[in-house]
Scaffold this active site. Structure first.
Site, PDB file in Angstrom:
ATOM      1  N   ILE A 100      42.639  42.339  50.022  1.00  0.00           N
ATOM      2  CA  ILE A 100      42.364  42.501  48.376  1.00  0.00           C
ATOM      3  C   ILE A 100      41.338  42.652  48.335  1.00  0.00           C
ATOM      4  O   ILE A 100      40.560  41.262  47.991  1.00  0.00           O
ATOM      5  CB  ILE A 100      43.526  41.183  47.984  1.00  0.00           C
ATOM      6  CG1 ILE A 100      43.894  41.823  46.425  1.00  0.00           C
ATOM      7  CG2 ILE A 100      42.874  40.106  48.462  1.00  0.00           C
ATOM      8  CD1 ILE A 100      44.800  40.775  45.615  1.00  0.00           C
ATOM      9  N   TYR A 101      40.860  43.678  47.773  1.00  0.00           N
ATOM     10  CA  TYR A 101      39.198  44.124  47.014  1.00  0.00           C
ATOM     11  C   TYR A 101      39.045  44.488  45.868  1.00  0.00           C
ATOM     12  O   TYR A 101      40.035  45.473  45.484  1.00  0.00           O
ATOM     13  CB  TYR A 101      38.622  44.735  48.146  1.00  0.00           C
ATOM     14  CG  TYR A 101      38.573  44.471  49.648  1.00  0.00           C
ATOM     15  CD1 TYR A 101      38.256  43.405  50.267  1.00  0.00           C
ATOM     16  CD2 TYR A 101      37.600  45.466  50.804  1.00  0.00           C
ATOM     17  CE1 TYR A 101      38.504  43.202  51.210  1.00  0.00           C
ATOM     18  CE2 TYR A 101      37.587  44.851  51.901  1.00  0.00           C
ATOM     19  CZ  TYR A 101      38.208  43.625  52.182  1.00  0.00           C
ATOM     20  OH  TYR A 101      37.877  43.715  53.330  1.00  0.00           O
ATOM     21  N   GLY A 110      41.415  41.529  35.485  1.00  0.00           N
ATOM     22  CA  GLY A 110      43.613  41.408  35.493  1.00  0.00           C
ATOM     23  C   GLY A 110      43.949  42.145  37.202  1.00  0.00           C
ATOM     24  O   GLY A 110      44.862  41.671  37.344  1.00  0.00           O
ATOM     25  N   GLY A 112      43.264  42.333  40.126  1.00  0.00           N
ATOM     26  CA  GLY A 112      42.902  41.280  41.500  1.00  0.00           C
ATOM     27  C   GLY A 112      44.374  40.875  40.783  1.00  0.00           C
ATOM     28  O   GLY A 112      45.592  41.036  41.563  1.00  0.00           O
ATOM     29  N   ASN A 139      34.351  31.054  50.970  1.00  0.00           N
ATOM     30  CA  ASN A 139      34.506  31.733  49.614  1.00  0.00           C
ATOM     31  C   ASN A 139      35.253  31.065  48.706  1.00  0.00           C
ATOM     32  O   ASN A 139      36.383  31.750  48.801  1.00  0.00           O
ATOM     33  CB  ASN A 139      34.712  32.705  50.469  1.00  0.00           C
ATOM     34  CG  ASN A 139      35.281  34.298  48.727  1.00  0.00           C
ATOM     35  OD1 ASN A 139      34.956  33.746  47.958  1.00  0.00           O
ATOM     36  ND2 ASN A 139      35.773  35.300  49.011  1.00  0.00           N
ATOM     37  N   TYR A 146      43.676  32.036  45.303  1.00  0.00           N
ATOM     38  CA  TYR A 146      44.814  32.184  45.965  1.00  0.00           C
ATOM     39  C   TYR A 146      45.056  31.057  45.358  1.00  0.00           C
ATOM     40  O   TYR A 146      46.687  31.386  45.656  1.00  0.00           O
ATOM     41  CB  TYR A 146      44.104  32.496  47.238  1.00  0.00           C
ATOM     42  CG  TYR A 146      43.482  33.747  47.791  1.00  0.00           C
ATOM     43  CD1 TYR A 146      44.314  34.966  47.312  1.00  0.00           C
ATOM     44  CD2 TYR A 146      42.776  33.834  48.868  1.00  0.00           C
ATOM     45  CE1 TYR A 146      43.564  35.739  47.997  1.00  0.00           C
ATOM     46  CE2 TYR A 146      41.920  34.635  49.024  1.00  0.00           C
ATOM     47  CZ  TYR A 146      42.349  36.252  48.175  1.00  0.00           C
ATOM     48  OH  TYR A 146      42.336  37.300  48.815  1.00  0.00           O
ATOM     49  N   LYS A 148      45.216  29.545  43.145  1.00  0.00           N
ATOM     50  CA  LYS A 148      45.992  29.811  41.672  1.00  0.00           C
ATOM     51  C   LYS A 148      47.852  30.546  41.478  1.00  0.00           C
ATOM     52  O   LYS A 148      48.177  30.720  40.546  1.00  0.00           O
ATOM     53  CB  LYS A 148      45.349  30.502  40.677  1.00  0.00           C
ATOM     54  CG  LYS A 148      44.032  29.522  40.028  1.00  0.00           C
ATOM     55  CD  LYS A 148      43.301  30.130  39.486  1.00  0.00           C
ATOM     56  CE  LYS A 148      42.094  29.299  38.660  1.00  0.00           C
ATOM     57  NZ  LYS A 148      40.900  30.197  38.046  1.00  0.00           N
TER      58      LYS A 148
END
Length: 175
Positions: A100-101, A110, A112, A139, A146, A148
């Protein structure tokens, strides 16, 4: 709001391989270059995020690739992957959030969250009971994102960046 200001998510197609490669290379470099040697970064980028590899992944039925665009500009992408899960994943029928970049210019916009929700929706619609991912142990920003979303650390595994063996956390979310 005009269509130019809206984000759209679509399945990536083989002809998107070059765009995905450029986006992945830039976002990976922007995120990790300061903490890794140029030699290790260049080796990883050349091996794993080149257009040919991206085309193979897009065409591989075990991958589901999403591209998010603002107007006609690619600003992020995500990939789900089915296959063998690490031993620390015990749920039935898990799926991996392999990538997921998001472009640095769109962090906090928003993008992501939109990609994550699309991946969770896709995983549920395909009948998966959990989704898991690997994230570099250093990281902290990504780990927080993640967490959250309800992901929890369930293990670790090695990740080779060039010649540097690093440790990724394995995080999982039940669906």
């Amino acid at each position: 709001m005009t269509a130019q200001n809206q984000f759209t998510i679509r399945y990536a197609k083989p002809e998107d391989a070059f765009v995905l490669s450029e986006l992945a290379t830039k976002t990976f470099y922007d995120t990790f270059a300061k903490d890794n040697s140029p030699e290790d970064m260049n080796a990883y980028l050349a091996e794993s995020l080149n257009p040919s590899e991206m085309a193979v992944e897009i065409s591989d039925a075990s991958f589901i690739s999403f591209l998010i665009e603002k107007g006609s500009i690619a600003v992020g992408y995500a990939q789900l992957h089915t296959g063998d899960a690490p031993e620390c994943i015990h749920s039935e029928n898990p799926i991996e959030l392999a990538r997921i970049y998001v472009s640095q210019d769109f962090i906090g916009s928003g993008v992501g969250a939109k990609l994550m929700q699309r991946c969770l929706d896709e995983a549920k619609s395909l009948g998966h009971q959990s989704i898991y991912l690997g994230v570099w142990e250093h990281n902290l920003k990504a780990q927080s994102f993640y967490q959250k979303w309800g992901f929890q650390k369930v293990g670790e595994h090695p990740f080779k960046l060039g010649n540097d063996m690093q440790t990724d956390w394995i995080m999982e979310k039940l669906l």
